[in-house]
Scaffold this motif. Structure first.
Motif, PDB file in Angstrom:
ATOM      1  N   ARG A 200       3.808 -10.991   2.060  1.00  0.00           N
ATOM      2  CA  ARG A 200       3.593 -10.853   3.511  1.00  0.00           C
ATOM      3  C   ARG A 200       4.881 -10.691   4.296  1.00  0.00           C
ATOM      4  O   ARG A 200       4.867 -10.104   5.381  1.00  0.00           O
ATOM      5  N   ASN A 201       5.987 -11.182   3.770  1.00  0.00           N
ATOM      6  CA  ASN A 201       7.209 -11.245   4.563  1.00  0.00           C
ATOM      7  C   ASN A 201       8.305 -10.270   4.158  1.00  0.00           C
ATOM      8  O   ASN A 201       9.317 -10.170   4.853  1.00  0.00           O
ATOM      9  N   SER A 202       8.129  -9.538   3.086  1.00  0.00           N
ATOM     10  CA  SER A 202       9.200  -8.678   2.574  1.00  0.00           C
ATOM     11  C   SER A 202       9.143  -7.271   3.156  1.00  0.00           C
ATOM     12  O   SER A 202       8.075  -6.681   3.309  1.00  0.00           O
ATOM     13  N   ARG A 223      -3.709  -6.914  -2.765  1.00  0.00           N
ATOM     14  CA  ARG A 223      -2.336  -7.400  -2.568  1.00  0.00           C
ATOM     15  C   ARG A 223      -1.495  -6.397  -1.791  1.00  0.00           C
ATOM     16  O   ARG A 223      -0.676  -6.769  -0.954  1.00  0.00           O
ATOM     17  N   ILE A 224      -1.671  -5.120  -2.066  1.00  0.00           N
ATOM     18  CA  ILE A 224      -0.927  -4.102  -1.327  1.00  0.00           C
ATOM     19  C   ILE A 224      -1.266  -4.183   0.150  1.00  0.00           C
ATOM     20  O   ILE A 224      -0.401  -4.008   1.020  1.00  0.00           O
ATOM     21  N   ALA A 225      -2.519  -4.482   0.456  1.00  0.00           N
ATOM     22  CA  ALA A 225      -2.937  -4.598   1.854  1.00  0.00           C
ATOM     23  C   ALA A 225      -2.271  -5.770   2.568  1.00  0.00           C
ATOM     24  O   ALA A 225      -2.206  -5.790   3.807  1.00  0.00           O
ATOM     25  N   GLN A 226      -1.755  -6.747   1.806  1.00  0.00           N
ATOM     26  CA  GLN A 226      -1.054  -7.881   2.415  1.00  0.00           C
ATOM     27  C   GLN A 226       0.357  -7.525   2.864  1.00  0.00           C
ATOM     28  O   GLN A 226       0.965  -8.248   3.637  1.00  0.00           O
ATOM     29  N   MET A 227       0.887  -6.416   2.361  1.00  0.00           N
ATOM     30  CA  MET A 227       2.257  -6.040   2.676  1.00  0.00           C
ATOM     31  C   MET A 227       2.393  -5.591   4.123  1.00  0.00           C
ATOM     32  O   MET A 227       1.419  -5.174   4.764  1.00  0.00           O
ATOM     33  N   LYS A 228       3.611  -5.683   4.629  1.00  0.00           N
ATOM     34  CA  LYS A 228       3.895  -5.160   5.966  1.00  0.00           C
ATOM     35  C   LYS A 228       3.614  -3.661   6.008  1.00  0.00           C
ATOM     36  O   LYS A 228       3.830  -2.940   5.029  1.00  0.00           O
ATOM     37  N   ALA A 229       3.202  -3.184   7.169  1.00  0.00           N
ATOM     38  CA  ALA A 229       2.915  -1.752   7.305  1.00  0.00           C
ATOM     39  C   ALA A 229       4.157  -0.895   7.075  1.00  0.00           C
ATOM     40  O   ALA A 229       4.063   0.242   6.608  1.00  0.00           O
ATOM     41  N   GLY A 230       5.328  -1.430   7.375  1.00  0.00           N
ATOM     42  CA  GLY A 230       6.567  -0.674   7.197  1.00  0.00           C
ATOM     43  C   GLY A 230       7.298  -0.991   5.907  1.00  0.00           C
ATOM     44  O   GLY A 230       8.469  -0.628   5.749  1.00  0.00           O
ATOM     45  N   ALA A 231       6.633  -1.647   4.974  1.00  0.00           N
ATOM     46  CA  ALA A 231       7.295  -2.109   3.751  1.00  0.00           C
ATOM     47  C   ALA A 231       7.277  -1.042   2.656  1.00  0.00           C
ATOM     48  O   ALA A 231       6.494  -0.089   2.692  1.00  0.00           O
ATOM     49  N   ALA A 250      -3.152   3.611  -0.584  1.00  0.00           N
ATOM     50  CA  ALA A 250      -2.404   2.898   0.457  1.00  0.00           C
ATOM     51  C   ALA A 250      -1.328   3.782   1.067  1.00  0.00           C
ATOM     52  O   ALA A 250      -1.105   3.758   2.286  1.00  0.00           O
ATOM     53  N   LEU A 251      -0.651   4.574   0.254  1.00  0.00           N
ATOM     54  CA  LEU A 251       0.394   5.457   0.762  1.00  0.00           C
ATOM     55  C   LEU A 251      -0.194   6.590   1.604  1.00  0.00           C
ATOM     56  O   LEU A 251       0.355   6.976   2.631  1.00  0.00           O
ATOM     57  N   LYS A 252      -1.319   7.116   1.161  1.00  0.00           N
ATOM     58  CA  LYS A 252      -1.970   8.191   1.923  1.00  0.00           C
ATOM     59  C   LYS A 252      -2.482   7.700   3.263  1.00  0.00           C
ATOM     60  O   LYS A 252      -2.478   8.442   4.268  1.00  0.00           O
ATOM     61  N   ILE A 256       1.278   1.109   3.692  1.00  0.00           N
ATOM     62  CA  ILE A 256       2.700   0.776   3.556  1.00  0.00           C
ATOM     63  C   ILE A 256       3.511   2.047   3.780  1.00  0.00           C
ATOM     64  O   ILE A 256       2.968   3.162   3.778  1.00  0.00           O
ATOM     65  N   ALA A 257       4.829   1.883   3.952  1.00  0.00           N
ATOM     66  CA  ALA A 257       5.666   3.022   4.343  1.00  0.00           C
ATOM     67  C   ALA A 257       6.011   3.944   3.183  1.00  0.00           C
ATOM     68  O   ALA A 257       6.150   5.157   3.366  1.00  0.00           O
ATOM     69  N   GLY A 258       6.189   3.386   1.982  1.00  0.00           N
ATOM     70  CA  GLY A 258       6.598   4.243   0.875  1.00  0.00           C
ATOM     71  C   GLY A 258       6.751   3.459  -0.404  1.00  0.00           C
ATOM     72  O   GLY A 258       6.543   2.239  -0.451  1.00  0.00           O
ATOM     73  N   ALA A 259       7.146   4.169  -1.455  1.00  0.00           N
ATOM     74  CA  ALA A 259       7.318   3.536  -2.766  1.00  0.00           C
ATOM     75  C   ALA A 259       8.428   4.226  -3.538  1.00  0.00           C
ATOM     76  O   ALA A 259       8.660   5.432  -3.392  1.00  0.00           O
ATOM     77  N   GLY A 260       9.108   3.439  -4.363  1.00  0.00           N
ATOM     78  CA  GLY A 260      10.086   3.960  -5.311  1.00  0.00           C
ATOM     79  C   GLY A 260       9.599   3.609  -6.705  1.00  0.00           C
ATOM     80  O   GLY A 260       9.445   2.432  -7.026  1.00  0.00           O
ATOM     81  N   LEU A 261       9.327   4.619  -7.529  1.00  0.00           N
ATOM     82  CA  LEU A 261       8.655   4.396  -8.810  1.00  0.00           C
ATOM     83  C   LEU A 261       9.430   4.997  -9.976  1.00  0.00           C
ATOM     84  O   LEU A 261       9.847   6.160  -9.922  1.00  0.00           O
TER      85      LEU A 261
END
Length: 339
Positions: A200-202, A223-231, A250-252, A256-261
């Motif tokens: 929730r806080n990261s 769990r992804i839905a718990q993340m910040k919208a800009g995370a 979630a990305l579409k 959340i803002a993005g991912a590095g994979l």
């Protein structure tokens, strides 16, 4: 057939490590893989033929099954040029009297550097910006700093600790999940929290956990839905820790803002290939092909650690304790860190 025949099924096996093995009496055979082929794509019959008569095996991502090990009675040691061992049947290795090792400590720096690079690249929108420039659009896209952000690190093994060390230079607040105490040299900016609090806080979440039945789909839709919208979510550990289909949605949808994979579920489950194909095409995803450990320096280090383990076992000695994950010679498995 030499009782010190060592087969390497990995690419980029350097001359210094080959020389080390030969100096220690090993007959080194580098598998002749087709262009672009990796050992993870080899089937049972191919592996059995390549490994016939081998006493040592330096392996990458091949699936090491009970059936395969049972067909290789001369094989004494399986040494991974890497640190994960979820594709190795440890119980079978133990039952059949074989030793399984990992290259502990060899790729920590490379994967930690890569993790920071993913954070910076996705936050600063490097991919989107360059794609626009290629089309002649030099307008500026606003990105996000890593400086003074809150970063959650899941898994405080060697790589997790290395990432935390690097983040100190960005003056980050670091949240970690760990069952034990923080390292004695942990920065004052590091806090131990439960997983929900971390999520929730990261602003950035970086996963460095092993893939087990308990951690599979650790990041599902809920769990992804718990993340910040800009995370941003970073995964350079193992495919399967994240439900890639849920991440894609979630990305579409801007959850959340993005991912590095660097890892993908499709590596072990081909039915997810379509999901991977869609993920890597998203503008807010920075993607690499399980390449975090693949630097000249990192591979040279892991090659040597893997080779040292092979020589130790063939000499009837003990490899470094942190490298041994199963030892059938002792009739019991020994587990070390997996990340």
């Amino acid at each position: 057939m030499s009782d010190r025949r060592v087969v390497v099924t990995q690419r980029f096996f350097d001359n210094d490590t080959i020389a080390y093995l030969e100096k220690n009496g090993c007959d080194v055979v580098i598998a002749d893989l087709a262009a672009g082929q990796a050992d993870g794509g080899l089937g049972h019959d191919e592996l059995a033929e390549i490994l016939d008569g081998a006493a040592g095996w330096v392996v990458g991502h091949a699936k090491v099954t009970r059936k395969l090990l049972d067909s290789l009675p001369q094989l004494k040691v399986i040494s991974r040029r890497g640190v994960g061992y979820d594709r190795v049947d440890l119980s079978a290795a133990e039952d059949l009297g074989k030793v399984v090792c990992i290259a502990a400590g060899g790729n920590d720096a490379s994967v930690a550097d890569h993790t920071i690079a993913l954070m910076l690249a996705v936050g600063h929108r490097f991919r989107e910006t360059q794609a626009r420039m290629i089309e002649g659009d030099f307008s500026i896209l606003m990105g996000s700093d890593l400086f003074q952000k809150t970063v959650g690190i899941i898994g405080m093994g060697r790589i997790g600790r290395s990432v935390a060390q690097r983040l100190q230079g960005f003056d980050c607040r670091i949240l970690v999940t760990t069952d034990g105490d923080l390292p004695s040299d942990a920065p004052s900016s590091m806090e131990t929290v439960d997983l929900d609090t971390l999520v929730r806080n990261s602003d950035y979440i970086s996963i460095h956990a092993p893939l087990t039945e308990e951690t599979r789909f650790m990041f599902d839709a809920e769990r992804i839905a718990q993340m910040k919208a800009g995370a941003y979510l970073i995964n350079a550990a193992r495919g399967g820790l994240v439900d890639d289909a849920a991440l894609l949605a979630a990305l579409k949808n801007g959850v959340i803002a993005g991912a590095g994979l660097d890892v993908y579920l499709s590596e072990s489950d081909s039915s997810y290939q379509r999901i991977t194909d869609e993920l890597i095409r998203l503008p807010n995803v920075i993607a690499t092909p399980h390449a975090a450990a693949s630097t000249y320096e990192g591979l040279a280090r892991t090659n040597m650690v893997a080779a040292q383990c092979v020589v130790a076992v063939l000499d009837g000695k003990e490899p470094a304790p942190e490298c041994v994950v199963a030892d059938g010679r002792k009739g019991q498995a020994e587990f070390g860190e997996t990340i």
